[in-house]
Write an enzyme that holds these catalytic residues in place. Structure first.
Site, PDB file in Angstrom:
ATOM      1  CB  SER A 236      -0.903   0.012   1.232  1.00  0.00           C
ATOM      2  OG  SER A 236      -1.629  -1.184   1.316  1.00  0.00           O
TER       3      SER A 236
HETATM    4  N1  SAH Z   1      -0.630  -4.694   3.781  1.00  0.00           N
HETATM    5  C1  SAH Z   1      -0.127  -5.332   2.596  1.00  0.00           C
HETATM    6  C2  SAH Z   1      -1.165  -5.209   1.499  1.00  0.00           C
HETATM    7  C3  SAH Z   1      -1.017  -6.230   0.489  1.00  0.00           C
HETATM    8  S1  SAH Z   1      -2.284  -6.234  -0.712  1.00  0.00           S
HETATM    9  C4  SAH Z   1       1.173  -4.701   2.156  1.00  0.00           C
HETATM   10  O1  SAH Z   1       1.348  -3.498   2.376  1.00  0.00           O
HETATM   11  O2  SAH Z   1       2.006  -5.398   1.581  1.00  0.00           O
HETATM   12  C5  SAH Z   1      -3.566  -7.157   0.087  1.00  0.00           C
HETATM   13  C6  SAH Z   1      -3.231  -8.559   0.495  1.00  0.00           C
HETATM   14  O3  SAH Z   1      -4.441  -9.163   0.931  1.00  0.00           O
HETATM   15  C7  SAH Z   1      -2.688  -9.442  -0.632  1.00  0.00           C
HETATM   16  O4  SAH Z   1      -1.484 -10.004  -0.215  1.00  0.00           O
HETATM   17  C8  SAH Z   1      -3.783 -10.497  -0.808  1.00  0.00           C
HETATM   18  O5  SAH Z   1      -3.300 -11.775  -1.179  1.00  0.00           O
HETATM   19  C9  SAH Z   1      -4.407 -10.526   0.571  1.00  0.00           C
HETATM   20  N2  SAH Z   1      -5.767 -11.071   0.619  1.00  0.00           N
HETATM   21  C10 SAH Z   1      -6.809 -10.905  -0.261  1.00  0.00           C
HETATM   22  N3  SAH Z   1      -7.891 -11.607   0.144  1.00  0.00           N
HETATM   23  C11 SAH Z   1      -7.540 -12.237   1.310  1.00  0.00           C
HETATM   24  C12 SAH Z   1      -8.213 -13.124   2.198  1.00  0.00           C
HETATM   25  N4  SAH Z   1      -9.468 -13.541   1.992  1.00  0.00           N
HETATM   26  N5  SAH Z   1      -7.530 -13.565   3.285  1.00  0.00           N
HETATM   27  C13 SAH Z   1      -6.255 -13.187   3.522  1.00  0.00           C
HETATM   28  N6  SAH Z   1      -5.565 -12.366   2.706  1.00  0.00           N
HETATM   29  C14 SAH Z   1      -6.187 -11.885   1.619  1.00  0.00           C
END
Ligand code: SAH
Length: 222
Positions: A71
């Site tokens: 993010s």
């Molecule tokens: N806070 C993270 C954001 C990554 S993007 C960072 O700054 O790196 C969002 C993440 O949510 C992705 O890695 C995606 O795989 C995960 N995600 C999406 N749906 C999900 C679910 N149902 N359970 C767990 N993780 C999930």
């Protein structure tokens, strides 16, 4: 708080870049001094691949593989500011570990962080790197965040970094009374950042901002 000097050695030049990022975030309205200090201390470049590291301190989202993104720092600061109210908050659940940057910030504010990721290789990579960095208060879980973590519940706070299309009831039930949740919600193709409070008379929600997160997906991927 993890001391990153041990990992970074003498090459502390990125501190300058982080200081500039912090001033930019202050100008955009991130005012919590504790959070700004943590953003100044955590080397965001260590969470992304080498080829993208010269952009680590720009206020932008960047790819982390598997079609996911780290993010934008402003959004991380904003969400952290919305979720962190006082130091009585001990346990937080994060949905969407990704590269672990938001996780590392939360681990510097809360006693315990439980974080769930649905993409197995991302879970493996990030849980190893957070351990290598020296974080001892993070529990990484491979699983579907829609289920939360019953064994670790109830939580003082839940932070979601992927956008579902409805507010997940199962997660609300894992919040303590007066617990808080910050999440992006995708309604009719438009995403809003919500701050939710779990009161004894039901949930109170407030729309905070327009945002753009990756979708929250059900189930897991190997
Ligand atoms: N806070 C993270 C954001 C990554 S993007 C960072 O700054 O790196 C969002 C993440 O949510 C992705 O890695 C995606 O795989 C995960 N995600 C999406 N749906 C999900 C679910 N149902 N359970 C767990 N993780 C999930």
């Amino acid at each position: 708080m993890v001391n990153f000097n041990r990992i970074l050695g003498a090459g502390l030049t990125s501190l300058d870049a982080r200081q500039k990022l912090v001033s930019r975030l202050k100008n955009k309205g991130i005012s919590n001094k504790i959070i700004l200090e943590i953003i100044k201390n955590i080397p965001r470049h260590l969470f992304i691949e080498t080829a993208l590291r010269d952009r680590a301190y720009n206020d932008v989202a960047l790819p982390i593989g598997y079609n996911q993104t780290i993010s934008q720092p402003y959004i991380v600061g904003k969400m952290t500011q919305l979720i962190f109210e006082n130091d009585n908050m001990k346990k937080i659940l994060e949905i969407g570990t990704g590269c672990g940057y938001q996780t590392a910030i939360l681990a510097s504010l809360f006693k315990t962080v439980v974080t769930i990721e649905r993409i197995k290789p991302l879970y493996i990579r990030t849980s190893k790197s957070l351990k290598r960095m020296g974080f001892k208060n993070i529990k990484c879980i491979f699983g579907d965040g829609f289920n939360g973590s019953i064994v670790d519940s109830p939580f003082d706070a839940i932070l979601m970094t992927a956008a579902p299309t409805t507010i997940p009831d199962r997660l609300i039930r894992q919040l303590k009374p007066n617990g808080r949740m910050v999440m992006p919600l995708n309604e009719h193709g438009k995403q809003k950042l919500l701050r939710i409070k779990n009161t004894k008379n039901g949930i109170l929600k407030k729309v905070v901002d327009d945002v753009l997160f990756v979708p929250m997906v059900e189930g897991t991927t190997d």
